[in-house]
Design a protein around this motif. Structure first.
Motif, PDB file in Angstrom:
ATOM      1  N   GLY A  63       0.812  -1.209   0.000  1.00  0.00           N
ATOM      2  CA  GLY A  63       0.000   0.000   0.000  1.00  0.00           C
ATOM      3  C   GLY A  63       0.844   1.258   0.000  1.00  0.00           C
ATOM      4  O   GLY A  63       0.474   2.268  -0.622  1.00  0.00           O
ATOM      5  N   GLU A  64       1.980   1.233   0.702  1.00  0.00           N
ATOM      6  CA  GLU A  64       2.880   2.387   0.713  1.00  0.00           C
ATOM      7  C   GLU A  64       3.314   2.731  -0.710  1.00  0.00           C
ATOM      8  O   GLU A  64       3.340   3.905  -1.111  1.00  0.00           O
ATOM      9  CB  GLU A  64       4.116   2.088   1.577  1.00  0.00           C
ATOM     10  N   VAL A  65       3.651   1.697  -1.478  1.00  0.00           N
ATOM     11  CA  VAL A  65       4.089   1.911  -2.857  1.00  0.00           C
ATOM     12  C   VAL A  65       2.930   2.388  -3.722  1.00  0.00           C
ATOM     13  O   VAL A  65       3.078   3.287  -4.564  1.00  0.00           O
ATOM     14  CB  VAL A  65       4.704   0.617  -3.436  1.00  0.00           C
ATOM     15  N   VAL A  66       1.757   1.791  -3.520  1.00  0.00           N
ATOM     16  CA  VAL A  66       0.584   2.179  -4.299  1.00  0.00           C
ATOM     17  C   VAL A  66       0.237   3.648  -4.052  1.00  0.00           C
ATOM     18  O   VAL A  66      -0.047   4.408  -4.989  1.00  0.00           O
ATOM     19  CB  VAL A  66      -0.621   1.278  -3.958  1.00  0.00           C
ATOM     20  N   ILE A  67       0.267   4.074  -2.796  1.00  0.00           N
ATOM     21  CA  ILE A  67      -0.065   5.464  -2.471  1.00  0.00           C
ATOM     22  C   ILE A  67       0.944   6.420  -3.100  1.00  0.00           C
ATOM     23  O   ILE A  67       0.576   7.463  -3.653  1.00  0.00           O
ATOM     24  CB  ILE A  67      -0.114   5.664  -0.941  1.00  0.00           C
ATOM     25  N   ALA A  68       2.227   6.085  -3.022  1.00  0.00           N
ATOM     26  CA  ALA A  68       3.245   6.940  -3.636  1.00  0.00           C
ATOM     27  C   ALA A  68       3.019   7.053  -5.140  1.00  0.00           C
ATOM     28  O   ALA A  68       3.148   8.137  -5.728  1.00  0.00           O
ATOM     29  CB  ALA A  68       4.641   6.386  -3.339  1.00  0.00           C
ATOM     30  N   THR A  69       2.653   5.937  -5.762  1.00  0.00           N
ATOM     31  CA  THR A  69       2.390   5.950  -7.201  1.00  0.00           C
ATOM     32  C   THR A  69       1.139   6.758  -7.524  1.00  0.00           C
ATOM     33  O   THR A  69       1.106   7.516  -8.499  1.00  0.00           O
ATOM     34  CB  THR A  69       2.225   4.504  -7.712  1.00  0.00           C
ATOM     35  N   ALA A  70       0.113   6.608  -6.688  1.00  0.00           N
ATOM     36  CA  ALA A  70      -1.123   7.369  -6.896  1.00  0.00           C
ATOM     37  C   ALA A  70      -0.866   8.866  -6.784  1.00  0.00           C
ATOM     38  O   ALA A  70      -1.395   9.659  -7.571  1.00  0.00           O
ATOM     39  CB  ALA A  70      -2.175   6.937  -5.872  1.00  0.00           C
ATOM     40  N   ARG A  71      -0.052   9.252  -5.817  1.00  0.00           N
ATOM     41  CA  ARG A  71       0.263  10.670  -5.661  1.00  0.00           C
ATOM     42  C   ARG A  71       0.995  11.211  -6.886  1.00  0.00           C
ATOM     43  O   ARG A  71       0.725  12.318  -7.347  1.00  0.00           O
ATOM     44  CB  ARG A  71       1.089  10.883  -4.396  1.00  0.00           C
ATOM     45  N   ARG A  72       1.937  10.436  -7.396  1.00  0.00           N
ATOM     46  CA  ARG A  72       2.659  10.874  -8.601  1.00  0.00           C
ATOM     47  C   ARG A  72       1.708  11.004  -9.776  1.00  0.00           C
ATOM     48  O   ARG A  72       1.795  11.959 -10.558  1.00  0.00           O
ATOM     49  CB  ARG A  72       3.785   9.890  -8.934  1.00  0.00           C
ATOM     50  N   ALA A  73       0.798  10.041  -9.924  1.00  0.00           N
ATOM     51  CA  ALA A  73      -0.150  10.084 -11.040  1.00  0.00           C
ATOM     52  C   ALA A  73      -1.051  11.312 -10.951  1.00  0.00           C
ATOM     53  O   ALA A  73      -1.285  12.006 -11.958  1.00  0.00           O
ATOM     54  CB  ALA A  73      -0.990   8.808 -11.057  1.00  0.00           C
TER      55      ALA A  73
END
Length: 310
Positions: A63-73
């Motif tokens: 989830g940490e990685v998913v959230i970081a990716t979502a923020r970048r997107a």
């Protein structure tokens, strides 16, 4: 997977894993957000959140990685909109600034008057708060830039540009005993009740450090969030005031005696914060050049290109 789901994820994290608060902020329903999150987890085949019953308690490692990716997107999506706005109408839009009272009241008026002359179609929004609030709003991308003395440099997602150094002045009612205690010393200040800034504000740490270094305990009887409030209580005779030099105007503040205190306290630096990875409109560069002439577009871009510290 869709952008709405990514917005929901980020909102949940930004609201402390409280789905109800996230739903309220996004003007939607809690069940709707929960359903979308479950659908996204099913699609990805992994759990984004750790759950205890219906309550979210933490992010999983994935989830940490998913959230970081979502923020970048989401950031890149906002960048696309900024690019479109810039090329469609480069001289219009909204410039949103988070800053403290001292900056908004005493430093920005001349800058914004010059900016308005150059960009009459740009609407300016000022959001006042303490330095931590300024930094947090800037880091979250809620404003274009933040201006404050403290906190901005503590956020790795921000580029904090040093703009100018300043120090302090002591104000007192006319005919105050301080007039006979020159040159001014910390020992003299410690003899009187003091009205100054709140601990989170405007270089207060430099004031505390100066007294502590001399083994003195200042008699701070009242703290305030802005210079005008400090002046009010000094005028009432509650104590002497320690304020930022730029907050004192000899004409407007003629009811006070003023004493330079730059030899007593270490100087403080006001910084301007920009979020890394954000496309900046042309008028943002123009504002920065007016506020801090040392920074032209090339200097700003070079600072933004530097890697964040680990």
């Amino acid at each position: 997977m869709n952008l709405q789901q990514l917005r929901y994820l980020v909102a949940i994290v930004e609201h402390g894993l409280n789905v109800s608060d996230a739903a309220q902020a996004l003007f939607t329903s809690q069940p709707g957000i929960s359903k979308q999150v479950r659908q996204l987890e099913d699609e990805l085949g992994l759990a984004i959140f750790v759950r205890q019953g219906k309550r979210l308690t933490a992010l999983t490692p994935a989830g940490e990685v998913v959230i970081a990716t979502a923020r970048r997107a989401l950031r890149e999506l906002r960048n696309m909109k900024r690019v479109a706005d810039e090329f469609r109408a480069e001289d219009s839009g909204t410039l949103s600034i988070a800053t403290t009272h001292t900056q908004a009241r005493y430093v920005l008026p001349k800058v914004l008057r010059a900016f308005a002359t150059r960009y009459p179609k740009v609407r300016v929004e000022l959001h006042q708060g303490n330095p931590m609030q300024v930094a947090e709003r800037t880091a979250r991308g809620e404003v274009d830039l933040g201006i404050a003395t403290e906190a901005l440099a503590d956020f790795p997602e921000l580029v904090a540009l040093p703009c100018y150094d300043w120090n302090r002045v002591v104000i007192a009612p006319k005919r105050h005993p301080l007039r006979t205690m020159q040159p001014l010393t910390l020992e003299a200040l410690a003899k009187f009740p003091i009205v100054t800034y709140d601990f989170s504000f405007t270089g207060r740490t430099a004031i505390n450090a100066a007294f502590a270094a001399r083994g003195l305990e200042p008699n701070v009887i009242l703290t305030a969030l802005d210079s005008d409030v400090i002046k009010t209580y000094v005028e009432l005779g509650m104590g002497i005031g320690i304020i930022a030099t730029m907050a004192y105007d000899p004409e407007r503040d003629a009811q006070f005696d003023a004493f330079d205190a730059s030899h007593l306290f270490a100087p403080s630096t006001t910084r301007l914060g920009l979020r890394r990875g954000v496309f900046q409109r042309g008028f943002v560069y123009a504002f920065i050049a007016l506020f801090a002439p040392r920074y032209d577009r090339a200097a700003i871009d070079a600072a933004l290109a530097e890697r964040a510290r680990p």
